[in-house]
Design an enzyme around this catalytic site. Structure first.
Site, PDB file in Angstrom:
ATOM      1  N   GLY A 196       0.792  -1.234   0.000  1.00 25.92           N
ATOM      2  CA  GLY A 196       0.000   0.000   0.000  1.00 25.92           C
ATOM      3  C   GLY A 196       0.814   1.268   0.000  1.00 25.92           C
ATOM      4  O   GLY A 196       0.711   2.086  -0.898  1.00 25.92           O
ATOM      5  N   ASP A 210      -6.671  -3.640   5.731  1.00 29.54           N
ATOM      6  CA  ASP A 210      -5.546  -4.044   6.584  1.00 29.54           C
ATOM      7  C   ASP A 210      -6.012  -4.370   7.991  1.00 29.54           C
ATOM      8  O   ASP A 210      -6.733  -3.590   8.606  1.00 29.54           O
ATOM      9  CB  ASP A 210      -4.535  -2.881   6.691  1.00 29.54           C
ATOM     10  N   CYS A 234       0.865  -7.964   9.559  1.00 28.86           N
ATOM     11  CA  CYS A 234       2.322  -8.037   9.547  1.00 28.86           C
ATOM     12  C   CYS A 234       2.872  -8.599  10.849  1.00 28.86           C
ATOM     13  O   CYS A 234       3.397  -7.876  11.666  1.00 28.86           O
ATOM     14  CB  CYS A 234       2.957  -6.700   9.239  1.00 28.86           C
ATOM     15  N   GLU A 246       3.639 -11.305   6.740  1.00 30.29           N
ATOM     16  CA  GLU A 246       5.083 -11.140   6.878  1.00 30.29           C
ATOM     17  C   GLU A 246       5.736 -12.506   7.034  1.00 30.29           C
ATOM     18  O   GLU A 246       5.397 -13.249   7.947  1.00 30.29           O
ATOM     19  CB  GLU A 246       5.357 -10.289   8.125  1.00 30.29           C
ATOM     20  N   HIS A 282      11.808  -4.086   6.738  1.00 28.71           N
ATOM     21  CA  HIS A 282      12.301  -3.451   7.955  1.00 28.71           C
ATOM     22  C   HIS A 282      13.782  -3.136   7.867  1.00 28.71           C
ATOM     23  O   HIS A 282      14.374  -2.604   8.800  1.00 28.71           O
ATOM     24  CB  HIS A 282      12.028  -4.340   9.171  1.00 28.71           C
TER      25      HIS A 282
END
Ligand code: GLN
Ligand code: ZN
Length: 767
Positions: free
Chosen positions: A442, A609, A653, A675, A704
C-alpha cells in the site's frame, strides 16, 4: 484509607525526556544535561503526586528507556554479545551500555545488535526482552532503585520503590540456552533480589511494590509453586519488609489462591479490567493482608465514575474494614497521557468532550477524591455525578441510527455471495492475472516533501487545491513507475495519510484528537492515539476520490486501501460505556460503506488491513474465542457486501499465526498478505498444515531493513512457498508497506521481486 499510585508517566508533559534522550544520542547535549532533565522530571512527578494527596508515591518507575531494561541492568542480565563493550567501559553502570542494549551499538569497531523489543502484555508499550544465557553472572549491578528512593527522600518525599518481581522478570524474558531452566535461573537471581531489597530497607524504604502481572495470566502449576517458594524465601531472608504485590490487566482467577498464600503485606488488584474478582478476593483475603483497589483506569482517558468505584470501595470496606483498603489506579498511569489541562484549543477538543476525560494528573485527584468520599467527605461527588449524567445522555455520543444499524446486523451482512472457490474462478476471469501475481502492501516512501505537504495543509499555509494537485502528481508518478516495473496489481501509495488509523479517525464521526495526548510507545517514541468517544459514523467517502483518480491512470487493477475495524479500535483510546465489540461493529459498518463506494467507483481489488488482530487477543486463553468471534465477524461485515469478482485482500504483519489460523481462515479474504521473509517462510507451514484454502501473499522482501534482496533469494523463497501451497494461490509481495524506505532501494528491491516472480512462473511452466 491510603491512596496508591502504581506508576506514573515519565516522558514529561512536554515530552522532555524524549527530546533530552534524542539530543544526547545525537551528541548535541551532554550526559549532565540529560541527567538534569531526568531529575527534574522525577521531581515534578513526585511533587504532583504529593500535592494531589497520594500516600504511596512510586519511585524507580522513572526510566530513561524502559523499566524492564532497568531490571536487566539492576540484576546483571546483560547478553553475552555486550561483553566487548562492557570491557571497554569504565563502569557497567554507564548509560552507554544501557543505551547500547536498548538501541544497538555500531561504533569504535564494535557492531552489536540491540535487544529485542516486544509489547508489554496487551498494551502498546514495548519493553526490551531480557535474554538469559549461560555466560551471565547475576549481581546487583545498578543501584538506580535505591538512588531514586534517596533522591526523593532528600526532597522530603517518602516513596514506595517499584520493581518487577523475579517471576515476572523471568517470564518476560527469553532463555537463550536450552540447558538453562527457569528454576535454576531463579536460584541465581534470587540472591540479587535479596540484596536489592535489603539495600532498599537499609535506605529506609517501608512499602516496596513488586510488580507480578504474570499472576493475572495463565500459569502452569510448576510456576505456582515457584511463586510460593520464592516469596517464602524472601520473607525468611528479610522478615521485616512490607511488600505490596501488584497484579494488573486481568483477574487473578485461578492464581488467586497462590497470590493469597504469599507472605506479603498487601495485594493490588485491577478492578477496571476485572471488577468481578473483588467479592472472591475479599472472601479469601488473609487477615494480615491489605488490599489495594485498582478502581481508576490506567489504560484509558475517561473520567472515573465515582458511583461505580464507590460501590466497589464500600464492598471492600464492609468486608475488611477501612484501614485495610487502599484506593489506587488499576495499573501504572504510564499508559495514559500526562495532563488534560494542556488541551486548551477548543477547536481540537471541545469543552463538552474534554469534560468527560481525565489524564494522568487528573486521575491522581480522582484517587484522592475517592478516598475522601469513601471516608465521608462528599464535596466532589455531585460534580462527578453530573458529568457522568451529561455524558450518558449526550447526543454527541448517541446516534440512534447507528445503534439501529448495528442491532439489525445478521449473518447475511457477514457472508459473501458465493464460497471462495466460486469467487476465485470469477476473479480469474475478471482480472486475467499471471501466476504469481505481484503487488505491494500500500504505502510508498514518505519523503520529507510529502510529509511537508500534509503539514502545510494542516497549518493552512497551502490551499486545499494546491495540496490535492500535488498529491495527485505524486500518485500519477507512482502509477507510471509501477507500470514500468511491471507490477500486476497497483496501489496509489497512501501519500495523503499520516497514519493508517488517524487518517480514517479524522474523517469519521465519533473520534477526537488531542494536541498533547502523548503516550510512550518505546524508548523515546511516543504516540498520540485517536479517541473514540461516541457512535462511529461515516458521513462521506474517505478514500474514493484518491483511489478512482489512481485507477483512471491505468488499465491494471488499482487496489483500494482501507484500515480494518479491529485495527482502528486497537490503536485508539476506546469508549468504556459499551463493549469493544459494539464499537468495532460500528466501525465495521463505516468501512463497509467505504468498500461499497469503492466498488461502485470501479475499484475491484480492495485491501482491508488488519495488522492488529493478533495483538487484540485477550491475555487469558479462555477469553480468546469470544474475541476472535467478534473480530472475525467485524472484518466480514466490513467486506462482505461486494460482488464475487471484486477481490478482497487483507494484510497482517506478524508471524505468529499457529494458534489463530482457523480464525484467519474464517475471515475469508480472497487474498491475505503476511510477513514471512525473516522467518524464511516458516510461518507458511501453519497455513499448509491447515490447508488454508484462499490465496496468500507470503512476504518475500523484508521491508524493515534497507537491504535490497536479490532475485535469487526471493525466488528461492517462492520455490519454498510453492512446495507448501498450490501455485495458483500464491502472490508475490513485500512483507509490509514501504513508507519507511527510500525510493532507490525500493525500486531496486521491487525490480528484483518482479524478476523473481517471472522466474517462478517459468519454473512452473517447465514442471
Ligand atoms: N497499507 C499499510 C501500508 O502499506 C499497511 C501498514 C501495516 O500493515 N502496518 O503502510
Ligand atoms: Zn504490515
Amino acid at each position: 484509607m491510603l491512596t496508591n499510585v502504581p506508576g506514573y508517566p515519565r516522558i514529561g508533559s512536554g515530552r522532555e525526556l524524549k527530546k533530552a534522550n534524542e539530543a544526547y544520542w545525537a551528541g548535541t547535549a551532554s550526559l549532565e544535561k540529560l541527567q538534569l532533565t531526568a531529575r527534574q522530571l522525577r521531581r515534578q512527578n513526585w511533587e504532583a503526586m504529593q500535592q494531589a494527596g497520594i500516600d504511596l508515591i512510586p519511585s524507580n518507575d522513572f526510566s530513561y528507556y524502559d523499566q524492564v531494561l532497568d531490571m536487566c541492568l539492576m540484576t546483571g542480565t546483560i547478553p553475552a554479545r555486550f561483553k566487548p563493550l562492557l570491557e571497554r567501559l569504565a563502569s557497567p553502570q554507564s548509560l552507554e551500555l544501557y543505551f547500547a542494549m536498548a538501541r544497538g551499538y555500531q561504533k569504535n569497531g564494535l557492531d552489536i545488535t540491540a535487544m529485542e523489543m516486544t509489547k508489554w502484555f496487551d498494551t502498546n508499550y514495548h519493553y526490551l526482552v531480557p535474554e538469559f544465557d549461560t555466560t551471565q553472572q547475576y549481581r546487583l549491578l545498578s543501584h538506580k532503585c535505591v538512588e531514586e528512593f534517596r533522591e526523593a527522600k532528600s526532597l522530603g518525599i517518602h516513596t514506595k520503590p517499584v520493581i518487577i518481581g523475579p517471576l515476572t522478570f523471568l517470564l518476560l524474558g527469553k532463555i537463550k540456552d536450552h540447558s538453562l531452566h527457569l528454576h535454576s535461573l531463579l536460584e541465581q537471581l534470587l540472591p540479587v533480589y535479596l540484596q536489592l531489597l535489603t539495600a532498599l530497607q537499609e535506605a529506609g524504604a517501608t512499602w516496596i511494590q513488586i510488580d507480578e502481572p504474570y499472576l493475572a495470566m495463565d500459569l502452569n502449576p510448576a510456576i505456582h509453586q515457584l511463586y510460593i517458594n520464592t516469596y517464602n524465601r524472601i520473607h525468611q531472608a528479610i522478615p521485616g519488609l512490607q511488600l505490596l504485590i501488584a497484579t494488573y490487566f486481568d483477574a487473578l482467577g485461578d492464581n488467586l489462591a497462590t497470590a493469597l498464600q504469599l507472605p506479603v503485606q498487601a495485594l493490588h488488584i485491577d478492578l477496571v479490567r476485572a471488577p468481578q474478582q473483588l467479592t472472591t478476593v475479599l472472601q479469601q483475603l488473609p487477615a494480615g493482608m491489605q488490599l489495594s483497589l485498582g478502581v481508576v483506569d490506567g489504560r484509558n482517558i475517561w473520567k472515573n465514575d465515582y458511583q461505580l468505584s464507590l460501590a466497589l470501595i464500600n464492598e471492600a470496606v464492609q468486608a475488611i474494614g477501612q484501614d485495610r483498603v487502599w484506593i489506587s489506579s488499576a495499573c501504572s498511569l504510564l499508559h495514559t497521557p500526562y495532563d488534560l489541562d494542556l488541551e486548551q484549543d477548543e477547536q481540537v477538543l471541545t469543552r463538552e468532550i474534554k469534560h468527560w476525560m481525565a489524564f494522568a494528573k487528573q486521575k491522581l485527584h480522582e484517587i484522592a477524591d475517592l478516598a475522601q468520599i469513601a471516608t465521608g467527605n462528599n464535596t466532589s461527588l455531585a460534580a462527578n455525578m453530573a458529568a457522568m449524567q451529561a455524558k450518558q445522555h449526550s447526543p454527541l455520543i448517541h446516534k440512534p441510527a447507528v445503534k439501529a444499524r448495528v442491532a439489525a446486523l445478521d449473518e447475511s451482512h457477514a457472508t459473501r455471495k458465493s464460497p471462495f472457490h466460486v469467487r476465485q474462478e470469477s476473479q480469474e476471469v475478471a482480472f486475467q492475472l499471471p501466476l504469481f501475481p505481484t503487488t505491494t502492501i500500500g504505502s510508498f516512501p514518505q519523503t520529507a516533501e510529502i510529509r511537508q505537504l500534509r503539514a502545510q495543509l494542516k497549518k493552512g499555509t497551502i490551499s486545499s487545491e494546491e495540496y490535492h494537485q500535488r498529491i495527485k502528481a505524486a500518485i500519477a508518478e507512482t502509477v507510471k513507475w509501477q507500470e514500468s516495473l511491471h507490477l500486476d496489481v497497483l496501489v496509489h501509495g497512501e501519500f495523503e495519510r499520516n497514519d493508517m488509523v488517524e487518517y480514517f479517525g479524522e474523517q469519521l464521526e465519533g473520534f477526537v484528537f488531542t494536541q498533547n495526548g502523548w503516550v510512550q510507545s518505546y524508548g523515546s517514541r511516543c504516540v498520540k492515539p485517536p479517541i473514540i468517544y461516541g457512535d462511529v459514523q461515516r458521513t462521506h467517502p474517505m478514500t474514493v476520490a484518491w483511489s478512482s483518480y489512481a485507477q483512471s491512470l491505468t488499465k491494471k487493477p488499482m487496489k483500494g486501501m482501507l484500515t480494518g475495524p479491529v485495527t482502528i479500535l486497537q490503536w485508539s483510546f476506546v469508549r468504556n460505556d459499551q463493549p469493544r465489540a459494539d464499537t468495532t461493529f460500528q466501525i465495521a459498518l463505516a468501512i463497509r460503506d467505504e468498500v461499497s463506494d469503492l466498488e461502485k467507483a470501479g475499484i475491484r481489488v480492495i485491501q482491508v488491513d488488519e495488522p492488529a488482530v493478533r495483538e487484540g487477543l485477550p491475555l487469558r486463553r479462555a477469553n480468546w474465542d469470544a474475541y476472535l468471534q467478534w473480530a472475525v465477524q467485524a472484518f466480514r461485515i466490513a467486506v462482505c457486501s461486494v460482488l464475487d469478482d471484486t477481490q478482497i485482500h487483507t494484510h497482517m504483519c506478524y508471524a505468529e499465526f499457529n494458534d489463530i489460523i482457523d480464525s484467519i481462515a474464517a475471515m475469508d479474504a480472497d487474498v491475505i498478505t503476511i510477513e514471512t521473509s525473516r522467518s524464511q517462510m516458516e510461518l507458511l507451514e501453519a497455513f499448509a498444515r491447515f490447508k488454508y484454502p484462499n490465496e496468500i501473499g507470503p512476504g518475500v522482501y523484508d521491508i524493515h531493513s534497507p537491504r535490497v534482496p536479490t532475485v535469487e533469494e526471493m525466488s528461492s523463497l517462492l520455490q519454498k512457498a510453492s512446495t507448501l501451497l498450490p501455485a495458483r494461490n500464491i502472490w508475490v509481495n513485500p512483507d509490509c508497506g514501504l513508507k519507511t524506505r527510500n525510493w532507490p532501494e525500493t525500486e531496486q528491491s521491487l525490480r528484483n521481486m518482479v524478476a523473481a516472480a517471472v522466474q517462478s512462473r517459468s519454473a512452473v511452466l517447465v514442471n
